[in-house]
Design an enzyme around this catalytic site. Structure first.
Site, mmCIF file in Angstrom:
data_model
loop_
_atom_site.group_PDB
_atom_site.id
_atom_site.type_symbol
_atom_site.label_atom_id
_atom_site.label_comp_id
_atom_site.label_asym_id
_atom_site.label_seq_id
_atom_site.Cartn_x
_atom_site.Cartn_y
_atom_site.Cartn_z
ATOM 1 N N GLU A 1 43.478 95.063 49.962
ATOM 2 C CA GLU A 1 42.910 94.400 48.787
ATOM 3 C C GLU A 1 43.878 93.397 48.159
ATOM 4 O O GLU A 1 43.708 92.998 47.013
ATOM 5 C CB GLU A 1 42.476 95.452 47.770
ATOM 6 N N HIS B 1 41.015 103.396 41.411
ATOM 7 C CA HIS B 1 39.682 103.977 41.537
ATOM 8 C C HIS B 1 39.606 105.143 40.545
ATOM 9 O O HIS B 1 39.172 106.233 40.894
ATOM 10 C CB HIS B 1 39.426 104.454 42.961
ATOM 11 N N TYR C 1 43.055 100.401 19.827
ATOM 12 C CA TYR C 1 43.978 100.187 20.938
ATOM 13 C C TYR C 1 43.276 99.633 22.163
ATOM 14 O O TYR C 1 43.868 98.871 22.939
ATOM 15 C CB TYR C 1 44.729 101.483 21.257
ATOM 16 N N HIS D 1 33.223 100.645 42.075
ATOM 17 C CA HIS D 1 34.525 100.493 42.738
ATOM 18 C C HIS D 1 35.682 100.846 41.807
ATOM 19 O O HIS D 1 36.398 101.801 42.068
ATOM 20 C CB HIS D 1 34.641 99.053 43.259
#
Length: 211
Positions: A73, A94, A119, A159
């Site tokens: 990737e 993931h 935050y 994903h």
């Protein structure tokens, strides 16, 4: 930091991320820009057991200079850096709650998570959803590049998140804040929830800078 220190830092963060269950097996990857290219975790490597000396170094053209074969990737990281020229590190996980949110129907594709906490607004801000592509499909690179123009964090459908930062610590912190906010979002589904108001979000953006 010099390259030696960055390699050690990637391994340190990788172990922390893995040990706390934020990614599993050989999933997830981390990269940091250096003066003559990019360091990125190798393909099929477990973030919990990284050898700093085997972390891949790519030159500016994307060719391997040293270390093991790069993450499959790596193209995601290249595309994100193209849209975020002032940022120096990227984390892609993931992580289970973020992935779960990425699978939901009916979420706001322009900005997936609401402003639940200050935050989250300060560290993540806007989170666009990138359409689903099969693993390794390089059309995903163009989709990430488009989405990252306006946001330093994107969520890949079915994903997981890809998050950039001005340095590795910032990218990791923002990724962890995103995962905690995704967890809160799932816990609060179906409950009457008080999100931050647009005025409150605007004040945070004014005080701390819009993400």
């Amino acid at each position: 930091m010099n390259e030696r220190e960055l390699r050690d830092r990637i391994a340190l963060h990788g172990k922390s991320i893995f040990d706390r269950g934020l990614t599993a097996g050989s999933s997830g990857n981390i990269s940091v820009l250096v003066s003559d290219g990019m360091l990125i975790t190798p393909t099929n490597s477990c973030l919990g057991r990284l050898d700093p000396d085997r972390i891949t170094k790519l030159d500016r053209s994307g060719d391997r200079v040293s270390g093991d074969a790069p993450s499959k990737e790596a193209f995601l990281h290249h595309s994100m850096y193209q849209s975020r020229p002032n940022e120096r590190a990227i984390v892609h996980l993931h992580s289970i709650h973020s992935v779960a949110v990425s699978c939901l129907a009916g979420i706001d594709e322009a900005n997936v998570l609401p402003p639940i906490t200050a935050y989250y607004v300060m560290r993540v801000g806007t989170l666009p959803l990138v359409p689903y592509f099969a693993p390794g499909d390089e059309k995903l690179a163009a989709a990430v590049q488009r989405a990252a123009v306006a946001a330093h964090a994107v969520l890949l459908s079915n994903h997981g998140p890809v998050v950039s930062g001005k340095d590795l610590d910032s990218a990791v912190n923002a990724t962890e804040e995103l995962e905690e906010t995704a967890k809160l979002f799932l816990m609060l589904r179906g409950e009457a929830t008080r999100y931050l108001t647009p005025d409150q979000v605007g004040e945070l953006n004014q005080r701390f800078g819009k993400k």
